[in-house]
Design a protein around this motif. Sequence first.
Motif, PDB file in Angstrom:
ATOM      1  N   GLN A 336      58.929  66.137 100.158  1.00 46.97           N
ATOM      2  CA  GLN A 336      58.975  66.689  98.803  1.00 46.97           C
ATOM      3  C   GLN A 336      58.855  65.576  97.766  1.00 46.97           C
ATOM      4  O   GLN A 336      59.304  64.450  97.976  1.00 46.97           O
ATOM      5  N   MET A 337      58.233  65.907  96.651  1.00 49.91           N
ATOM      6  CA  MET A 337      58.158  64.990  95.515  1.00 49.91           C
ATOM      7  C   MET A 337      58.441  65.764  94.234  1.00 49.91           C
ATOM      8  O   MET A 337      58.277  66.987  94.170  1.00 49.91           O
ATOM      9  N   GLU A 338      58.890  65.042  93.223  1.00 45.94           N
ATOM     10  CA  GLU A 338      59.060  65.622  91.895  1.00 45.94           C
ATOM     11  C   GLU A 338      58.096  64.904  90.964  1.00 45.94           C
ATOM     12  O   GLU A 338      58.112  63.670  90.877  1.00 45.94           O
ATOM     13  N   VAL A 339      57.244  65.665  90.305  1.00 48.82           N
ATOM     14  CA  VAL A 339      56.232  65.103  89.421  1.00 48.82           C
ATOM     15  C   VAL A 339      56.775  65.071  87.997  1.00 48.82           C
ATOM     16  O   VAL A 339      57.254  66.083  87.496  1.00 48.82           O
ATOM     17  N   TRP A 340      56.687  63.910  87.356  1.00 51.19           N
ATOM     18  CA  TRP A 340      57.017  63.777  85.945  1.00 51.19           C
ATOM     19  C   TRP A 340      55.754  63.347  85.215  1.00 51.19           C
ATOM     20  O   TRP A 340      55.133  62.346  85.586  1.00 51.19           O
ATOM     21  N   ALA A 341      55.360  64.087  84.180  1.00 51.15           N
ATOM     22  CA  ALA A 341      54.105  63.804  83.481  1.00 51.15           C
ATOM     23  C   ALA A 341      54.315  63.740  81.971  1.00 51.15           C
ATOM     24  O   ALA A 341      55.018  64.573  81.400  1.00 51.15           O
ATOM     25  N   TRP A 342      53.705  62.748  81.351  1.00 47.85           N
ATOM     26  CA  TRP A 342      53.714  62.544  79.915  1.00 47.85           C
ATOM     27  C   TRP A 342      52.293  62.686  79.380  1.00 47.85           C
ATOM     28  O   TRP A 342      51.322  62.424  80.090  1.00 47.85           O
ATOM     29  N   THR A 343      52.162  63.038  78.101  1.00 44.20           N
ATOM     30  CA  THR A 343      50.883  62.926  77.410  1.00 44.20           C
ATOM     31  C   THR A 343      50.962  61.714  76.504  1.00 44.20           C
ATOM     32  O   THR A 343      51.810  61.650  75.609  1.00 44.20           O
ATOM     33  N   VAL A 344      50.099  60.715  76.742  1.00 46.58           N
ATOM     34  CA  VAL A 344      50.090  59.475  75.967  1.00 46.58           C
ATOM     35  C   VAL A 344      48.742  59.366  75.263  1.00 46.58           C
ATOM     36  O   VAL A 344      47.691  59.395  75.910  1.00 46.58           O
ATOM     37  N   LEU A 345      48.770  59.239  73.930  1.00 45.22           N
ATOM     38  CA  LEU A 345      47.544  59.235  73.134  1.00 45.22           C
ATOM     39  C   LEU A 345      47.526  58.066  72.166  1.00 45.22           C
ATOM     40  O   LEU A 345      48.550  57.422  71.924  1.00 45.22           O
ATOM     41  N   ASP A 346      46.353  57.789  71.611  1.00 47.68           N
ATOM     42  CA  ASP A 346      46.215  56.710  70.638  1.00 47.68           C
ATOM     43  C   ASP A 346      47.113  56.975  69.428  1.00 47.68           C
ATOM     44  O   ASP A 346      47.131  58.086  68.883  1.00 47.68           O
ATOM     45  N   ALA A 347      47.809  55.935  68.993  1.00 48.46           N
ATOM     46  CA  ALA A 347      48.770  56.094  67.895  1.00 48.46           C
ATOM     47  C   ALA A 347      48.102  56.529  66.597  1.00 48.46           C
ATOM     48  O   ALA A 347      48.690  57.267  65.802  1.00 48.46           O
ATOM     49  N   SER A 348      46.854  56.087  66.367  1.00 51.14           N
ATOM     50  CA  SER A 348      46.184  56.382  65.094  1.00 51.14           C
ATOM     51  C   SER A 348      45.521  57.750  65.051  1.00 51.14           C
ATOM     52  O   SER A 348      44.988  58.143  64.008  1.00 51.14           O
ATOM     53  N   MET A 349      45.512  58.466  66.143  1.00 53.22           N
ATOM     54  CA  MET A 349      44.887  59.791  66.145  1.00 53.22           C
ATOM     55  C   MET A 349      45.531  60.704  65.103  1.00 53.22           C
ATOM     56  O   MET A 349      46.753  60.761  64.997  1.00 53.22           O
ATOM     57  N   PRO A 350      44.742  61.455  64.339  1.00 53.35           N
ATOM     58  CA  PRO A 350      45.313  62.458  63.438  1.00 53.35           C
ATOM     59  C   PRO A 350      46.094  63.503  64.234  1.00 53.35           C
ATOM     60  O   PRO A 350      45.831  63.731  65.411  1.00 53.35           O
ATOM     61  N   ASP A 351      47.028  64.143  63.582  1.00 54.54           N
ATOM     62  CA  ASP A 351      47.907  65.093  64.270  1.00 54.54           C
ATOM     63  C   ASP A 351      47.132  66.240  64.910  1.00 54.54           C
ATOM     64  O   ASP A 351      47.485  66.702  66.001  1.00 54.54           O
ATOM     65  N   ASP A 352      46.066  66.711  64.238  1.00 57.36           N
ATOM     66  CA  ASP A 352      45.330  67.836  64.808  1.00 57.36           C
ATOM     67  C   ASP A 352      44.588  67.417  66.082  1.00 57.36           C
ATOM     68  O   ASP A 352      44.448  68.210  67.022  1.00 57.36           O
ATOM     69  N   VAL A 353      44.131  66.168  66.134  1.00 62.65           N
ATOM     70  CA  VAL A 353      43.455  65.677  67.333  1.00 62.65           C
ATOM     71  C   VAL A 353      44.463  65.493  68.460  1.00 62.65           C
ATOM     72  O   VAL A 353      44.196  65.847  69.610  1.00 62.65           O
ATOM     73  N   LYS A 354      45.626  64.954  68.126  1.00 61.01           N
ATOM     74  CA  LYS A 354      46.680  64.803  69.137  1.00 61.01           C
ATOM     75  C   LYS A 354      47.072  66.158  69.713  1.00 61.01           C
ATOM     76  O   LYS A 354      47.237  66.304  70.927  1.00 61.01           O
ATOM     77  N   GLN A 355      47.227  67.134  68.849  1.00 65.73           N
ATOM     78  CA  GLN A 355      47.611  68.470  69.315  1.00 65.73           C
ATOM     79  C   GLN A 355      46.542  69.063  70.220  1.00 65.73           C
ATOM     80  O   GLN A 355      46.850  69.671  71.257  1.00 65.73           O
ATOM     81  N   ALA A 356      45.274  68.878  69.863  1.00 65.42           N
ATOM     82  CA  ALA A 356      44.182  69.416  70.678  1.00 65.42           C
ATOM     83  C   ALA A 356      44.174  68.774  72.060  1.00 65.42           C
ATOM     84  O   ALA A 356      44.008  69.459  73.080  1.00 65.42           O
TER      85      ALA A 356
END
Length: 449
Positions: A336-356
């Motif tokens: 068995q394994m437990e998966v932990w996942a993050w979304t990591v994006l460019d800091a300068s991305m506009p909020d709408d692009v980050k959300q998309a």
Amino acid sequence: MTEHATKYVPPVGKLPRPDELNTNLDVSTMVDAEGGLVDRGIFTEQAIYKQEMKRIFARSWLFLAHESQFKRAGDFFQTFMGEDPILVVKDRKKNIRAYLNSCRHRGARVCRADFGTLKNFTCTYHGWAFGLDGQLANVPNEEAYGPDFDRSQWGLVEVPNVQSYRGLIFGNWDPDAKPLEETLGDMRWYIDAFMDRDPEGTVVVGGVMKWVLEGNWKLAAEQFATDWYHVNMSHASALMVMSPTGRGPKKEIADRPGRQFNSPEGHGAGFPVHPKNRFDNSLVHEYYDYDYLRERLGTERVEGPLTNGHATVFPNFSYLPVNGSIRVWHPKGPNQMEVWAWTVLDASMPDDVKQAQRLHNLRTFGPSGIFEQDDGENWSECQAIAGGFITNRVALNYQMGLGTEEDDGRHPGSTSGLYSDAAGRAFYRKWRELMTTPAWHETQEGHNK
């Protein structure tokens, strides 16, 4: 680079273990990396799993968290190194430190929250409290211990090496471990294609997604290091959904060439090579200035690992540039394994692009993502039948691309064609090396079996 390193000092009160509890298995014959064969028992045997805890996870650089998760003193995040519970915290001097999340009194966790901000950590069993520096700060009824009780000897056990690269924080229990960047080696070039697009760095967007899968942790780690081969078959339905026509990608796209990087440290990365190697959300494409990225990162990265592919930093940290997904395959026993996942994006991305892009991540490689479901089903299927007596004794084939590894003059390190098991062979070669070599703690304790 954030760095905090101290010489490891065994905790006061450490008792010698009987020799039979320190005996190790000789697994050298179970991986034939040169011939491309792997014994299936490495995925199923409890004794091998226990040996992984002390010879793989107790001396490898393990991903802990992202720097953007720690904005002020007292910010903390709870995770694991192997099966050891770990608290990662920013102390009052703004250093990132990591401690074993276990009270030195009776062993309960000193913090049960997943993340947050605290001034100290207090065990809910008897009330021992520890500061952000790990020191024992308060002991109820301390006078009962007598005049010889020394608080300074009973602080939290600290991870001696905590270093970061491009915002990714790793820890290592080995006090004499090679520096993180040296261990990454050529892998840094491939990581930079994902984590160094923006001069402002990267940030975590949203929380940490967690789910449990039936399957050995190595099945997931090796796939992300080496396996593009499964894509057209396993993800056929997802590719149809994602294609503009609904009939799947064109043949020239499905069969496009690529490269696979393999490292002597066990790391691996695979990626198609194409001038329009893009698989992000469409809004992300509109945001990116690809000419600027070519100037910053070079054409080879932009047309290779920048927006597509897969990668693993040995042993259990993986990422997908395609949607900003980074993940850890936490081992929870051999099956068995437990998966932990993050979304990591460019800091300068506009909020709408980050959300998309965050939503694109969820829909593709989130817990219920159309690609993630396929992968989890494959690993669970492999593990479900691996315990059969005859099944377990049949070697697995890792011979694709055997002998094709080369320096291609364009991509750092040793690479092969995209459809290859080269990085898988390198992964298990490193696994074999560590599993058959005494670790730092065994040398300290005088056990070299």
